[in-house]
Design a protein around this motif. Structure first.
Motif, PDB file in Angstrom:
ATOM      1  N   ALA A 325       2.868  -2.022   6.209  1.00  9.95           N
ATOM      2  CA  ALA A 325       1.544  -1.479   5.863  1.00  9.95           C
ATOM      3  C   ALA A 325       0.971  -2.341   4.741  1.00  9.95           C
ATOM      4  N   VAL A 326      -0.262  -2.816   4.933  1.00 11.88           N
ATOM      5  CA  VAL A 326      -0.930  -3.615   3.897  1.00 11.88           C
ATOM      6  C   VAL A 326      -2.137  -2.819   3.434  1.00 11.88           C
ATOM      7  N   MET A 327      -2.161  -2.493   2.147  1.00  9.83           N
ATOM      8  CA  MET A 327      -3.227  -1.632   1.663  1.00  9.83           C
ATOM      9  C   MET A 327      -4.093  -2.331   0.628  1.00  9.83           C
ATOM     10  N   GLY A 377       2.655  -3.569  14.727  1.00 13.93           N
ATOM     11  CA  GLY A 377       3.637  -4.146  13.801  1.00 13.93           C
ATOM     12  C   GLY A 377       3.107  -4.184  12.379  1.00 13.93           C
ATOM     13  N   ILE A 378       1.856  -4.669  12.234  1.00 15.66           N
ATOM     14  CA  ILE A 378       1.256  -4.756  10.899  1.00 15.66           C
ATOM     15  C   ILE A 378       0.037  -3.840  10.880  1.00 15.66           C
ATOM     16  N   ILE A 379      -0.019  -2.955   9.898  1.00 13.45           N
ATOM     17  CA  ILE A 379      -1.152  -2.024   9.794  1.00 13.45           C
ATOM     18  C   ILE A 379      -1.877  -2.352   8.497  1.00 13.45           C
ATOM     19  N   ILE A 380      -3.150  -2.735   8.612  1.00  9.77           N
ATOM     20  CA  ILE A 380      -3.908  -3.142   7.429  1.00  9.77           C
ATOM     21  C   ILE A 380      -5.039  -2.153   7.222  1.00  9.77           C
ATOM     22  N   GLY A 381      -5.234  -1.698   5.983  1.00 11.52           N
ATOM     23  CA  GLY A 381      -6.317  -0.730   5.775  1.00 11.52           C
ATOM     24  C   GLY A 381      -6.567  -0.417   4.320  1.00 11.52           C
ATOM     25  N   THR A 382      -7.389   0.618   4.135  1.00  8.19           N
ATOM     26  CA  THR A 382      -7.770   1.057   2.787  1.00  8.19           C
ATOM     27  C   THR A 382      -7.022   2.353   2.478  1.00  8.19           C
TER      28      THR A 382
END
Length: 696
Positions: A325-327, A377-382
């Motif tokens: 997770a990329v936040m 696989g990769i979850i990007i968000g706010t």
């Protein structure tokens, strides 16, 4: 109840505190006698002597005594009662907006009164507004206090007099029963630093005797204050150490990467990594091979290449069959990460999903499903990644960008829904805000710190100039010739007071003025009150070269990458902190060409402001700037203490107490080894109910 914990009695056991008042005190974090004793004064009032009216200074509170010369009700503006008093050295007016017929009768000419308040300039010379006053009925009436009067932080429905009385009662109980309040600092430590005992220190701060001056209390030179500030810093440090210890006790998935995938990833990148990036990647890799969670903070100046380092960490998780997770704090930044990651992972079989609060309907539904099933696989968000409906299949790594913008609770929420059996994900936190060593030790001693201290080759330092606003026409002319060379520019309107509304209005006004002054140049506008989607659309268009000049508020501070924009004008830079100015300036200098930043200030500038802007002009090193910022403005500004995740101190003022930090680590070590039983009580005493943060 044992003697040792009698300070844990409820405040209801004190005279004058009923269930109703106790409920109100809870809002101040006061439940027990100990909480009450640690509810320290905000400031002090000096009623120990009577000041002659002729010696009063504006903005200073004082106790005065005089005879009423005139009483009058004035209806100009707000209706008010004016009482003029004199003492032979001078006259002053007392102004009351709320008054009764009784006061009119009581304050007749010839009456002698004492009053306490802050004097200021009014319509007719000096005045005090709503001072506290007492009518003096006999010549031998004592009106001075023997000690300074404490002023406590309050909450609605609780009066100063109630708190003063309750604290006085609690103090006398604890002095009669010394065993009630344990002093957890070893006596050898108190001796070597010349610190008083805990009870002495608390008594001095609630009821300073005549030897203690207001100035000494404010400057922090009183040993009682130093002792309590030191103990509070120690408690914060211990709580982070404890949380680190707890984190180490958790299990985490072990990542492994075969050398050929590693080579393939680095080969596919359109650039070579710097030595600093490679060093940090090795540190991350070593962490993730351990069976307990990595907690690492990567600090690197604007443009030093933190994101690619985090992408490599993501590769480690993916090849171990786990999600990432990329936040990011804004949609704009999240989208930029999405674009970068999509490019870098092109040759790898992985689904990258983008999730923000704006997503609706079927797009949102399918994103949530992919996250839950594990096909993403990769979850990007706010912040949207924290929402209840988001559940991960197997989350192995959490990457948080610009960490100081997220509260502690949010980071915990993300960690708690990782879908791993009895395991915790690894955490990688990134920030472009260089944190001075002293603050890093305090705020992040639960994290290992890596620093990327090298810019990618070809990056030019930004050339900064400082000029007065009178030269605005020259600056506008410079934009014309700049755009003629097919280059883009930013014009940043900074904060006017603290109002976002006024800031946006100023930006709109500037946008109209510049559009008029620069015919033929395509100007656009972005500010904090625009919808996220509109903001993003403008930024995208600017990035694609559809606009030449972007007028913006400080919303563009974080992370937008437009290599062709290499000129930035910042209006009223004296209103911003150095670290924030350095962040803004980092938006230019993203390409191969020389870049410029013009700081356009309002004259006249104070000496401090001159000094601050010259620091920025002479240095491009974020760490040097952050240290200077701490020195010149204090920590709340540097860290953005307004953020939820930051520490709130009861006694400590970091600008004043930085020197105390030097011994905190060493004393913490000796407490942990020699008197481990003191650690928890110390943390609870100072951090109370907030220690559930200990696990973040």
């Amino acid at each position: 109840m044992s003697h040792a914990d009698s300070a844990q009695r409820s405040v209801v056991s004190l005279a004058g505190i009923g269930a109703n008042t106790a409920a109100k005190l809870e809002k101040l974090g006061i439940f027990t006698l100990q909480d009450l004793l640690f509810h320290l004064p905000l400031r002090y009032e000096d009623r120990t002597h009577i000041s002659p009216i002729g010696s009063l200074k504006p903005g200073v509170s004082a106790l005065i005594k005089g005879t009423v010369a005139l009483t009058d009700v004035v209806s100009r503006g707000r209706k008010s009662l004016i009482v003029k008093i004199g003492d032979g050295t001078g006259m002053i007016s007392l102004r009351f907006f709320h008054f009764s017929a009784g006061q009119l009768k009581q304050l007749t000419p010839g009456t002698v009164i004492s009053c306490f308040g802050e004097s200021r300039y009014g319509y007719a010379g000096f005045e005090m507004v709503h001072p506290e006053y007492t009518v003096i009925s006999s010549a031998d009436m004592v009106i001075t206090e023997s000690r300074l009067t404490p002023v406590y932080p309050l909450t609605e429905g609780v009066r100063q007099s109630t708190l003063r009385k309750a604290i006085k009662h609690a103090l006398s109980l604890c002095q009669e029963n010394p065993s009630w309040l344990t002093d957890w600092l070893p006596s050898s430590l108190l001796k070597s630093f010349n610190y008083p005992s805990l009870m002495e220190a608390i008594h001095t701060l609630h009821a300073p005797d005549e030897s203690v001056t207001v100035q000494a209390l404010y400057s922090g030179s009183v040993p009682a204050l130093k002792r309590l500030a030191f103990e509070e810093l120690l408690a914060h440090h211990l709580s982070l150490r404890l949380s680190r210890h707890q984190a180490r006790a958790w299990q985490a998935p072990v990542f492994s990467l075969d050398p050929s995938t590693r080579r393939h990833f680095f080969k596919s990148l359109p650039f070579t990594l710097t030595g600093a990036q490679q060093r940090v990647i090795t540190e991350i890799e070593t962490d993730c091979k351990q069976p307990h969670p990595m907690l690492r903070l990567v600090q690197g100046d604007v443009g030093s290449g933190k994101t690619i380092v985090s992408a490599y960490a993501a590769l480690l998780a993916l090849t171990s069959g786990l999600q990432v997770a990329v936040m990011a704090p804004t949609e704009l930044l999240a989208e930029q990460h999405f674009r970068n990651f999509t490019g870098w992972f092109k040759g790898f079989q992985t689904e990258i999903v983008y999730l923000t609060g704006q997503m609706r309907g079927s797009a949102r539904k399918s994103a949530l499903q992919m996250i839950n099933e594990g096909s993403a696989g990769i979850i990007i968000g706010t912040h949207a990644l924290f929402q209840e409906q988001v559940n991960f299949h197997k989350l192995g790594l959490v990457i948080i960008d610009e960490q100081h913008r997220f509260g502690v609770d949010q980071r915990m929420a993300l960690r708690d829904k990782c879908g791993l059996e009895n395991q915790r994900p690894h955490q990688l936190v990134m920030t472009a805000t260089p944190i001075p060593r002293t603050l890093a030790m305090l705020n992040y001693s639960d994290l290992d710190i890596s620093i990327i201290d090298e810019l990618p080759p070809g990056r030019q330092p930004v050339i900064t100039s400082v000029i007065p606003a009178e030269r605005r026409p020259d600056v506008i002319a410079r934009i014309s010739s700049w755009v003629a060379q097919k280059r883009q520019a930013y014009w940043v309107c900074t904060l006017i007071e603290e109002s976002e509304l006024l800031q946006c209005e100023a930006a709109e006004k500037t946008y109209l003025q510049l559009s008029e002054a620069l015919p033929g140049i395509k100007v656009s506008l972005v500010h904090g009150r625009m919808k996220s989607t509109d903001k993003d659309a403008v930024m995208k268009a600017f990035k694609n070269g559809e606009y030449d000049l972007l007028v913006a508020t400080t919303v563009i501070e974080v992370g937008v990458d437009v290599p062709n924009a290499s000129l930035m004008i910042i209006e009223n830079p004296e209103r911003l902190g150095l670290s924030q100015l350095h962040q803004l300036r980092g938006r230019v200098g993203r390409g191969q060409d020389a870049s410029y930043c013009v700081l356009m200030y309002q004259s006249p500038l104070s000496d401090t402001a001159k000094h601050r802007l010259s620091v920025l002009r002479d240095s491009n090193d974020g760490f040097v700037i952050a240290e200077k910022d701490l020195e010149l403005r204090g920590p709340g500004e540097v860290m953005g203490t307004r953020q939820t995740g930051q520490m709130q101190f009861k006694v400590v003022d970091l600008a004043r107490d930085t020197d105390l930090l030097d011994n905190v680590q060493q004393i913490a070590d000796s407490l942990i080894t020699e008197t481990p039983e003191a650690v928890s009580p110390l943390i609870n005493r100072w951090l109370g109910k907030s220690t559930h943060y200990a696990e973040v």
